[in-house]
Scaffold this motif. Sequence first.
Motif, mmCIF file in Angstrom:
data_model
loop_
_atom_site.group_PDB
_atom_site.id
_atom_site.type_symbol
_atom_site.label_atom_id
_atom_site.label_comp_id
_atom_site.label_asym_id
_atom_site.label_seq_id
_atom_site.Cartn_x
_atom_site.Cartn_y
_atom_site.Cartn_z
ATOM 1 N N GLU A 1 5.534 10.211 6.404
ATOM 2 C CA GLU A 1 5.786 8.952 8.038
ATOM 3 C C GLU A 1 5.298 7.498 7.795
ATOM 4 N N ILE A 2 4.434 7.095 6.507
ATOM 5 C CA ILE A 2 4.483 5.957 5.798
ATOM 6 C C ILE A 2 5.684 5.723 5.738
ATOM 7 N N ALA A 3 6.603 6.220 4.779
ATOM 8 C CA ALA A 3 7.446 5.854 3.744
ATOM 9 C C ALA A 3 8.322 5.656 4.643
ATOM 10 N N GLU A 4 8.685 6.355 5.769
ATOM 11 C CA GLU A 4 9.912 6.879 6.536
ATOM 12 C C GLU A 4 9.618 5.498 6.994
ATOM 13 N N PHE A 5 8.578 5.361 7.568
ATOM 14 C CA PHE A 5 8.867 3.968 8.581
ATOM 15 C C PHE A 5 9.099 2.089 8.121
ATOM 16 N N TYR A 6 8.686 1.999 6.519
ATOM 17 C CA TYR A 6 9.100 1.957 5.712
ATOM 18 C C TYR A 6 10.276 1.492 4.823
ATOM 19 N N ASN A 7 11.334 2.740 4.663
ATOM 20 C CA ASN A 7 12.634 3.027 4.503
ATOM 21 C C ASN A 7 13.377 2.188 5.205
ATOM 22 N N ARG A 8 12.981 2.623 6.585
ATOM 23 C CA ARG A 8 13.400 2.392 7.870
ATOM 24 C C ARG A 8 13.461 0.902 8.188
ATOM 25 N N ALA A 9 12.515 0.292 8.218
ATOM 26 C CA ALA A 9 12.024 -1.621 8.447
ATOM 27 C C ALA A 9 13.175 -2.083 6.189
ATOM 28 N N THR A 10 13.148 -1.515 5.752
ATOM 29 C CA THR A 10 13.269 -2.265 4.538
ATOM 30 C C THR A 10 15.492 -1.679 5.095
ATOM 31 N N VAL A 11 15.370 -0.675 5.430
ATOM 32 C CA VAL A 11 17.390 -1.036 6.209
ATOM 33 C C VAL A 11 17.143 -1.806 6.880
ATOM 34 N N ALA A 12 16.302 -1.977 8.078
ATOM 35 C CA ALA A 12 16.846 -2.734 9.364
ATOM 36 C C ALA A 12 16.467 -4.568 8.675
ATOM 37 N N SER A 13 16.054 -5.259 7.797
ATOM 38 C CA SER A 13 15.859 -6.557 7.708
ATOM 39 C C SER A 13 17.060 -6.481 6.406
ATOM 40 N N ASN A 14 17.341 -5.531 5.255
ATOM 41 C CA ASN A 14 18.791 -5.521 4.886
ATOM 42 C C ASN A 14 20.013 -6.128 5.812
ATOM 43 N N ASN A 15 20.010 -5.313 6.382
ATOM 44 C CA ASN A 15 21.617 -5.372 7.424
ATOM 45 C C ASN A 15 21.592 -6.914 8.289
ATOM 46 N N VAL A 16 19.967 -7.315 8.770
ATOM 47 C CA VAL A 16 20.106 -7.985 9.692
ATOM 48 C C VAL A 16 19.927 -9.430 8.589
ATOM 49 N N ALA A 17 19.493 -9.694 7.387
ATOM 50 C CA ALA A 17 19.856 -10.659 5.991
ATOM 51 C C ALA A 17 21.561 -10.201 6.060
ATOM 52 N N GLN B 1 1.035 -1.129 -0.024
ATOM 53 C CA GLN B 1 -0.333 -0.162 -0.277
ATOM 54 C C GLN B 1 0.621 1.236 -0.290
ATOM 55 N N ALA B 2 1.567 1.164 0.502
ATOM 56 C CA ALA B 2 2.681 2.185 1.052
ATOM 57 C C ALA B 2 3.225 2.307 -0.551
ATOM 58 N N VAL B 3 3.664 1.818 -1.545
ATOM 59 C CA VAL B 3 4.178 1.740 -2.859
ATOM 60 C C VAL B 3 3.327 2.387 -3.645
ATOM 61 N N GLN B 4 1.785 1.657 -3.406
ATOM 62 C CA GLN B 4 1.378 2.068 -4.160
ATOM 63 C C GLN B 4 0.535 3.962 -3.968
ATOM 64 N N LEU B 5 0.634 4.816 -2.791
ATOM 65 C CA LEU B 5 0.048 5.704 -2.562
ATOM 66 C C LEU B 5 1.283 7.059 -2.905
#
Length: 110
Positions: free
Chosen positions: A92-108, A45-49
């Motif tokens: 706000e939505i985009a920043e949340f998902y950007n942080r989540a993506t960066v965090a998951s890339n760091n874990v991976a 949804q964030a991408v579509q928004l």
Amino acid sequence: MKKATYLLGSLLLCLISTSVFAECAARAVYRAPEIPDLKDTSFEQAVQLEAEVKFYIQDADQRLQECGRKASPFAHNVAIGRMERVARAYNEIAEFYNRATVASNNVASN
């Protein structure tokens, strides 16, 4: 009597034209996309928004420019405020998902 009639007519014309021009600014920004609460969104949804918000901002900005000096400074500022609120809510939505993506890339990568 004739002067009073012209004065009254001019006053009414000014009041009507002011509200019509204020409506131009309001119409420029009325089609804002619905921005859900962060807790109610998904990454998809964030991408579509993103596309919807970009289109809305560009379209509203163009329409507001077309209003030009017809819109009062107050109506213009209210319209800009509406555009900023939509952009801020999406950011706000985009920043949340950007942080989540960066965090998951760091874990991976670890």
